[in-house]
Enzyme design. Sequence first.
Site, PDB file in Angstrom:
ATOM      1  N   ASN A 158       0.224  41.563 -20.516  1.00  0.00           N
ATOM      2  CA  ASN A 158      -0.732  42.779 -20.833  1.00  0.00           C
ATOM      3  C   ASN A 158      -0.420  43.807 -19.946  1.00  0.00           C
ATOM      4  OD1 ASN A 158      -2.740  44.886 -21.474  1.00  0.00           O
ATOM      5  ND2 ASN A 158      -4.267  43.217 -21.388  1.00  0.00           N
TER       6      ASN A 158
ATOM      7  N   HIS B  98      -1.306  46.467 -29.491  1.00  0.00           N
ATOM      8  CA  HIS B  98      -1.505  46.328 -27.947  1.00  0.00           C
ATOM      9  C   HIS B  98      -1.090  44.835 -27.907  1.00  0.00           C
ATOM     10  CE1 HIS B  98      -3.092  46.411 -24.107  1.00  0.00           C
ATOM     11  NE2 HIS B  98      -4.173  45.742 -24.268  1.00  0.00           N
TER      12      HIS B  98
ATOM     13  N   CYS C  73      -6.415  50.894 -21.357  1.00  0.00           N
ATOM     14  CA  CYS C  73      -5.380  50.262 -22.321  1.00  0.00           C
ATOM     15  C   CYS C  73      -5.136  51.269 -23.367  1.00  0.00           C
ATOM     16  CB  CYS C  73      -5.940  48.955 -22.913  1.00  0.00           C
ATOM     17  SG  CYS C  73      -6.014  47.658 -21.763  1.00  0.00           S
TER      18      CYS C  73
HETATM   19  O1  UT7 Z   1      -6.317  44.617 -22.747  1.00  0.00           O
HETATM   20  C1  UT7 Z   1      -7.756  44.933 -22.522  1.00  0.00           C
HETATM   21  C2  UT7 Z   1      -8.513  44.153 -23.175  1.00  0.00           C
HETATM   22  N1  UT7 Z   1      -8.537  42.640 -22.747  1.00  0.00           N
HETATM   23  C3  UT7 Z   1      -8.574  41.692 -23.756  1.00  0.00           C
HETATM   24  O2  UT7 Z   1      -8.343  41.966 -24.832  1.00  0.00           O
HETATM   25  C4  UT7 Z   1      -8.407  40.416 -23.135  1.00  0.00           C
HETATM   26  C5  UT7 Z   1      -9.308  39.544 -23.970  1.00  0.00           C
HETATM   27  N2  UT7 Z   1      -9.903  38.392 -23.589  1.00  0.00           N
HETATM   28  C6  UT7 Z   1      -8.787  37.362 -23.653  1.00  0.00           C
HETATM   29  O3  UT7 Z   1      -7.372  37.638 -23.881  1.00  0.00           O
HETATM   30  C7  UT7 Z   1      -9.410  35.682 -23.220  1.00  0.00           C
HETATM   31  O4  UT7 Z   1     -10.460  35.799 -23.191  1.00  0.00           O
HETATM   32  C8  UT7 Z   1      -8.681  35.493 -22.225  1.00  0.00           C
HETATM   33  C9  UT7 Z   1      -7.082  34.935 -22.349  1.00  0.00           C
HETATM   34  C10 UT7 Z   1      -8.946  36.215 -20.887  1.00  0.00           C
HETATM   35  C11 UT7 Z   1      -9.182  33.870 -21.771  1.00  0.00           C
HETATM   36  O5  UT7 Z   1      -9.124  33.048 -22.895  1.00  0.00           O
HETATM   37  P1  UT7 Z   1     -10.656  32.278 -23.279  1.00  0.00           P
HETATM   38  O6  UT7 Z   1     -10.026  31.516 -24.528  1.00  0.00           O
HETATM   39  O7  UT7 Z   1     -11.285  33.224 -23.587  1.00  0.00           O
HETATM   40  O8  UT7 Z   1     -10.917  31.444 -22.150  1.00  0.00           O
HETATM   41  P2  UT7 Z   1     -12.265  31.302 -21.254  1.00  0.00           P
HETATM   42  O9  UT7 Z   1     -12.378  32.476 -20.540  1.00  0.00           O
HETATM   43  O10 UT7 Z   1     -13.487  31.156 -22.236  1.00  0.00           O
HETATM   44  O11 UT7 Z   1     -12.059  30.294 -20.279  1.00  0.00           O
HETATM   45  C12 UT7 Z   1     -11.983  28.772 -21.128  1.00  0.00           C
HETATM   46  C13 UT7 Z   1     -11.657  27.787 -19.556  1.00  0.00           C
HETATM   47  C14 UT7 Z   1     -12.813  27.916 -18.605  1.00  0.00           C
HETATM   48  O12 UT7 Z   1     -12.843  26.664 -18.212  1.00  0.00           O
HETATM   49  P3  UT7 Z   1     -14.318  25.939 -18.573  1.00  0.00           P
HETATM   50  O13 UT7 Z   1     -15.449  26.757 -18.253  1.00  0.00           O
HETATM   51  O14 UT7 Z   1     -14.300  25.725 -20.252  1.00  0.00           O
HETATM   52  O15 UT7 Z   1     -14.233  24.513 -17.880  1.00  0.00           O
HETATM   53  C15 UT7 Z   1     -11.992  28.780 -17.675  1.00  0.00           C
HETATM   54  O16 UT7 Z   1     -12.587  28.428 -16.302  1.00  0.00           O
HETATM   55  O17 UT7 Z   1     -10.412  27.895 -19.201  1.00  0.00           O
HETATM   56  C16 UT7 Z   1     -10.483  28.358 -17.654  1.00  0.00           C
HETATM   57  N3  UT7 Z   1      -9.416  29.218 -17.455  1.00  0.00           N
HETATM   58  C17 UT7 Z   1      -8.106  28.860 -16.811  1.00  0.00           C
HETATM   59  N4  UT7 Z   1      -7.842  27.633 -16.819  1.00  0.00           N
HETATM   60  C18 UT7 Z   1      -6.428  27.677 -16.316  1.00  0.00           C
HETATM   61  C19 UT7 Z   1      -9.727  30.422 -17.218  1.00  0.00           C
HETATM   62  N5  UT7 Z   1      -8.690  31.048 -16.743  1.00  0.00           N
HETATM   63  C20 UT7 Z   1      -7.440  30.038 -16.750  1.00  0.00           C
HETATM   64  C21 UT7 Z   1      -6.164  30.039 -16.104  1.00  0.00           C
HETATM   65  N6  UT7 Z   1      -5.598  28.800 -16.239  1.00  0.00           N
HETATM   66  N7  UT7 Z   1      -5.561  31.016 -15.651  1.00  0.00           N
END
Ligand code: UT7
Length: 331
Positions: free
Chosen positions: A288, A258, A118
């Site tokens: 993104n 970003h 990125c």
């Molecule tokens: O540009 C390069 C750098 N990248 C970034 O900066 C990305 C950084 N990370 C993020 O933006 C976030 O971590 C994400 C948007 C990728 C994820 O958000 P989060 O709040 O960290 O969610 P999580 O990964 O902790 O997941 C929470 C829950 C999980 O379910 P359980 O285990 O709590 O039951 C996931 O399985 O959300 C679930 N989940 C989804 N649910 C519906 C993960 N993806 C999805 C989805 N739809 N697409």
Amino acid sequence: MSKGVKPFSRITGLGVGIPENVLTNADLEKIVDTTDDWISSRTGIKERRIMKKGERTSDYCIKAAKEALAEAQLDPELLDAIIIGTISPDMRFPATAIYVQEAIGAKNAAAWDVSATCSGWLYSLFMADTMIAAKRAKNILVIGAEMLTPMVDWTDRATCVLFGDAAGAAVVSEAVDDRGILSVVIGSNGTFADLLYCVGHGTAGYATPSGQENGNRFLRMNGNEVFRHAVRVLERTAKEAVERAGLEPSDIDWLVPHQANTRIIKATAERMNLPMEQVFMNIHKYGNTSTASVPLAIYEARKEGKLLPGQNMLSVVFGGGFTWGGSVIRF
Ligand code: UT7
């Protein structure tokens, strides 16, 4: 005399290349187990642009390059270099920048790609500013282009909802007054390389010849961990970029960061004491777009009349590797 260091280079033209195909959160609800509500509230994304099969990254770079050169009113033959930040090149080699050079007729330019996830556009901007400061070049085309669609695993809801395709280009030339690139800082930390990666056609996949079938071609990310590091590193990088520019955080008129996640952007703005009215976001429209995200955001912010002459803009970016970068530009 304005506050801040004297710039060596400035942006004289900007352009973008954006695919026509729109993929909305509602479309994604039909592909994976997700909801518009989850995607919107956790990321800020409503829709993203997706390349078509048969297209290439260079197609969008060429479009962006032509628009940027037209605004800069620069003959392509006066370009000394074309640098493209990308991890989704047309081919393993030659570099995507080579195809752009040929298409725009920049016959006096050296052309190469930079792999910095990125942060690729900011890494390329760092090179351009440094080359101009060292008087090794006068005009450089700096492009950030990402077509992640082919490396996204469309069965993995944790990643496929996040990314979009785009290209953004800037013509960088010698500064003529106190406006221009006041600072560019870059950095990396390989300790966390396994939090965001794609084996693809790399040598790491050579031991498993069927790698392309077993998922090696897909991008993998531990989003949660990346998020945690991003917030901390972005604050540090933003402060470093402002200090190197010879400014205080209160001198910053706009944060154009970003576009990875609205929650990361809000946390960065808060830590820099910047109200959200001074933050530009277009993540809802594009998701993104990796290395294209900052030049695309700068382009759109300016189109909306937001980066007025004399205003100081801070950009910060964080990506896989980890890599990061920050820049203060006075328009
Ligand atoms: O540009 C390069 C750098 N990248 C970034 O900066 C990305 C950084 N990370 C993020 O933006 C976030 O971590 C994400 C948007 C990728 C994820 O958000 P989060 O709040 O960290 O969610 P999580 O990964 O902790 O997941 C929470 C829950 C999980 O379910 P359980 O285990 O709590 O039951 C996931 O399985 O959300 C679930 N989940 C989804 N649910 C519906 C993960 N993806 C999805 C989805 N739809 N697409």
